[in-house]
Design a protein around this motif. Structure first.
Motif, PDB file in Angstrom:
ATOM      1  N   TYR A  46       0.822  -1.214   0.000  1.00  0.00           N
ATOM      2  CA  TYR A  46       0.000   0.000   0.000  1.00  0.00           C
ATOM      3  C   TYR A  46       0.856   1.264   0.000  1.00  0.00           C
ATOM      4  O   TYR A  46       0.508   2.254  -0.635  1.00  0.00           O
ATOM      5  N   LYS A  49       2.043   1.610  -3.610  1.00  0.00           N
ATOM      6  CA  LYS A  49       0.922   2.038  -4.463  1.00  0.00           C
ATOM      7  C   LYS A  49       0.591   3.508  -4.240  1.00  0.00           C
ATOM      8  O   LYS A  49       0.454   4.279  -5.191  1.00  0.00           O
ATOM      9  N   ASP A  50       0.441   3.892  -2.979  1.00  0.00           N
ATOM     10  CA  ASP A  50       0.073   5.278  -2.665  1.00  0.00           C
ATOM     11  C   ASP A  50       1.123   6.263  -3.159  1.00  0.00           C
ATOM     12  O   ASP A  50       0.796   7.315  -3.693  1.00  0.00           O
ATOM     13  N   PHE A  52       3.270   5.959  -5.704  1.00  0.00           N
ATOM     14  CA  PHE A  52       3.272   6.116  -7.162  1.00  0.00           C
ATOM     15  C   PHE A  52       1.947   6.649  -7.699  1.00  0.00           C
ATOM     16  O   PHE A  52       1.933   7.358  -8.702  1.00  0.00           O
ATOM     17  N   LYS A  53       0.830   6.353  -7.034  1.00  0.00           N
ATOM     18  CA  LYS A  53      -0.455   6.899  -7.486  1.00  0.00           C
ATOM     19  C   LYS A  53      -0.503   8.418  -7.324  1.00  0.00           C
ATOM     20  O   LYS A  53      -1.236   9.097  -8.035  1.00  0.00           O
ATOM     21  N   ASP A  57      -1.168   7.729 -12.945  1.00  0.00           N
ATOM     22  CA  ASP A  57      -2.225   6.717 -12.922  1.00  0.00           C
ATOM     23  C   ASP A  57      -1.582   5.324 -12.967  1.00  0.00           C
ATOM     24  O   ASP A  57      -1.036   4.910 -13.984  1.00  0.00           O
ATOM     25  N   ILE A  58      -1.631   4.623 -11.844  1.00  0.00           N
ATOM     26  CA  ILE A  58      -1.010   3.308 -11.707  1.00  0.00           C
ATOM     27  C   ILE A  58      -2.100   2.243 -11.751  1.00  0.00           C
ATOM     28  O   ILE A  58      -3.089   2.321 -11.030  1.00  0.00           O
ATOM     29  N   LYS A  59      -1.909   1.239 -12.599  1.00  0.00           N
ATOM     30  CA  LYS A  59      -2.892   0.167 -12.741  1.00  0.00           C
ATOM     31  C   LYS A  59      -2.596  -1.028 -11.846  1.00  0.00           C
ATOM     32  O   LYS A  59      -3.516  -1.699 -11.394  1.00  0.00           O
ATOM     33  N   LEU A  72       5.799  -2.281 -11.575  1.00  0.00           N
ATOM     34  CA  LEU A  72       4.762  -1.258 -11.556  1.00  0.00           C
ATOM     35  C   LEU A  72       4.229  -1.106 -12.969  1.00  0.00           C
ATOM     36  O   LEU A  72       5.007  -0.986 -13.913  1.00  0.00           O
ATOM     37  N   THR A  74       1.805   1.229 -15.338  1.00  0.00           N
ATOM     38  CA  THR A  74       1.075   2.490 -15.434  1.00  0.00           C
ATOM     39  C   THR A  74      -0.098   2.343 -16.403  1.00  0.00           C
ATOM     40  O   THR A  74      -0.161   1.383 -17.177  1.00  0.00           O
ATOM     41  N   ALA A  75      -0.998   3.318 -16.381  1.00  0.00           N
ATOM     42  CA  ALA A  75      -2.180   3.269 -17.229  1.00  0.00           C
ATOM     43  C   ALA A  75      -1.879   3.651 -18.676  1.00  0.00           C
ATOM     44  O   ALA A  75      -2.497   3.134 -19.599  1.00  0.00           O
ATOM     45  N   ALA A  79       1.396   8.692 -17.893  1.00  0.00           N
ATOM     46  CA  ALA A  79       1.691   8.293 -16.511  1.00  0.00           C
ATOM     47  C   ALA A  79       3.117   7.741 -16.421  1.00  0.00           C
ATOM     48  O   ALA A  79       3.843   8.031 -15.468  1.00  0.00           O
TER      49      ALA A  79
END
Length: 127
Positions: A46, A49-50, A52-53, A57-59, A72, A74-75, A79
């Motif tokens: 988490y 994720k937090d 890089f978000k 936009d991280i998928k 990682l 990205t969308a 991003a």
């Protein structure tokens, strides 16, 4: 002798008449997968994720606790550009940790990773 199937072949026949399925070519957008290294060993999924978000936009984040690396996805290219720029400027997960190293996957390495993603999604894992 084995009876021949009336179904259309989706691969090549082997010497004993069995159909060997052809590997599925995975279609993907290039330039979206990062291999991040030099993460703190006590980092959490988490936390990564937090972090890089907040940049783009991280998928998906592929991370196993206790490791110093993660993948990682990205969308989109925009991003990826933002993530790459932040990492090139020496972004660190925490103020107390050093900067993270990274590599944007390319070529065969990238193809192999996308195939792993496709295989995991077919078996119901990952995403």
């Amino acid at each position: 002798r084995k009876p021949k199937s009336t179904e259309p072949s989706t691969g090549k026949r082997t010497a004993d008449g069995d159909v060997k399925p052809e590997p599925t070519k995975v279609e993907f957008t290039s330039g979206l997968i990062f291999h991040i290294t030099e993460l703190p060993t006590d980092a959490t999924l988490y936390e990564i994720k937090d972090f890089f978000k907040a940049i783009g936009d991280i998928k998906f984040v592929d991370y196993e606790g206790g490791k110093t690396e993660a993948y990682l996805r990205t969308a989109d290219g925009a991003a990826s550009d933002r993530v790459k720029e932040a990492l090139e400027k020496g972004a660190s997960l925490r103020e107390s940790s050093g900067k993270m190293a990274f590599k944007l996957l390319e070529g065969e390495e990238e193809q192999t990773y996308w195939e792993k993603i496709a295989a995991n999604s077919k078996s119901g894992g990952g995403g």
